[in-house]
Design an enzyme around this catalytic site. Structure first.
Site, PDB file in Angstrom:
ATOM      1  N   SER A 150      -1.950  -9.327   5.176  1.00 54.98           N
ATOM      2  CA  SER A 150      -0.963  -9.309   4.142  1.00 54.98           C
ATOM      3  C   SER A 150      -0.749 -10.705   3.821  1.00 54.98           C
ATOM      4  O   SER A 150      -0.756 -11.683   4.619  1.00 54.98           O
ATOM      5  CB  SER A 150       0.386  -8.673   4.576  1.00 54.98           C
ATOM      6  OG  SER A 150       1.427  -9.085   3.861  1.00 54.98           O
ATOM      7  N   TYR A 206       7.440  -8.776  10.389  1.00 52.29           N
ATOM      8  CA  TYR A 206       6.135  -8.235   9.726  1.00 52.29           C
ATOM      9  C   TYR A 206       5.227  -9.510   9.731  1.00 52.29           C
ATOM     10  O   TYR A 206       3.710  -9.341   9.901  1.00 52.29           O
ATOM     11  CB  TYR A 206       6.465  -7.241   8.540  1.00 52.29           C
ATOM     12  CG  TYR A 206       5.121  -6.879   7.881  1.00 52.29           C
ATOM     13  CD1 TYR A 206       4.456  -6.040   8.394  1.00 52.29           C
ATOM     14  CD2 TYR A 206       4.762  -7.517   6.624  1.00 52.29           C
ATOM     15  CE1 TYR A 206       3.202  -5.549   7.408  1.00 52.29           C
ATOM     16  CE2 TYR A 206       3.871  -6.870   6.093  1.00 52.29           C
ATOM     17  CZ  TYR A 206       2.863  -5.993   6.358  1.00 52.29           C
ATOM     18  OH  TYR A 206       1.917  -5.481   5.819  1.00 52.29           O
TER      19      TYR A 206
END
Length: 300
Positions: free
Chosen positions: A133, A146
């Site tokens: 990501s 995250y």
């Protein structure tokens, strides 16, 4: 191919099956709607395997199954797609357990699965494609748990890429933009997470930041997710290219707006990047203890 209950994993499993590949697709729950959809829409070549990446016994069971069915041929490709996040909050407000949960799935689970499959991948001079990501490259507001796990994952895969070169294994990272996958766009899910976070916060932190601060972050995130892209084909095509191209890219950036984001990240001062991320993603209001009206209340 891990994480096929929904989203990128499910779409990629279907795509590779249509292309004629033998696909081993892992799901958290063999009875989930996503698993049943794959059974319905794919050929008998596709094998569904139950796997929770936080459970070593699940990973070992999947490894044994794949070894038994690919020992003579080796394994051409591994797609690390499974990912987890259930917290939208400042790092200070995110419980340590949330950081650990993200690391367990996004980092340690992918590491264990990759290490376990490397002998089969080496014998086929195969491919490793991993969905990471942009939040692992840049400090997106309220995504510390995250983002930190994806940063660790990206660095790990970069290291594998360099170390596995002599074996002929090519390693690619996919860094997608904002897509509708799984629970990511379900306001009810995020509202429940917010309520659980508020209930778990120490009183001192709740006083310092304010309940409305957490509410506002949550609302902004839900608004942001409304613009997430429904068509997953750009990501599926990037994963497929990573598996099949003669010279796959080291990094793929499927999605809108990532070019300008990475340009700002690499070439402009940090404060410009931070302003851009707040404008683009979440721009938290001032914590309660720093607001003018709070100071005047205290003086009274």
């Amino acid at each position: 191919l891990s994480g096929c209950d929904s989203g990128f994993g499910q779409a990629t499993a279907r795509h590779l099956d249509i292309m004629g590949f033998r696909v081993f697709a892992s799901v958290l729950d063999l009875q989930s709607p996503g698993a049943q959809e794959l059974r319905r829409s794919c050929s008998p070549r596709l094998t569904l395997l139950q796997m929770d990446l936080t459970k070593t016994e699940d990973i070992q069971r999947v490894l044994q199954h794949i070894q038994a069915h690919t020992n003579s041929t080796g394994l051409w490709g591994l797609v690390n797609n499974a990912g987890f996040n259930d917290t939208i909050a400042d790092a200070e407000l995110s419980p340590l357990g949330k950081f650990r949960a993200c690391m367990e799935v996004n980092f340690f689970g992918s590491l264990e699965l990759t290490k376990g499959l490397l002998p089969l991948l080496r014998s086929a001079s195969g491919r490793i494609v991993t969905v990471s990501s942009p939040a692992g490259d840049m400090p997106f507001p309220c995504l510390a748990a995250y983002g930190a796990s994806k940063a660790a994952l990206s660095l790990l895969m970069d290291t594998f890429r360099s170390e596995l070169q002599p074996w002929g294994i090519k390693v690619s990272l996919i860094l997608p933009g904002y897509y509708k996958t799984g629970t990511t766009c379900d306001p009810a899910f995020w509202n429940l997470q917010k309520e659980q976070l508020l209930a778990s916060l120490p009183q001192e932190l709740l006083q310092a930041y304010g309940e409305d601060y957490v509410e506002e972050i949550n609302q902004q995130f839900i608004q942001f997710m409304k613009v997430a892209v429904e068509d997953l084909s750009a990501v599926v095509n990037s994963i497929t290219d990573g598996l099949l191209a003669a010279n796959p890219a080291v990094r793929y950036y499927p999605g809108q707006g990532l070019g300008i984001m990475y340009f700002i990240h690499r070439y402009l001062p940090y404060f410009v990047r931070d302003l851009f991320l707040k404008g683009f993603f979440i721009n938290p209001k001032l914590p309660r203890a720093l607001r003018r009206e709070h100071h005047s209340d205290v003086k009274k």
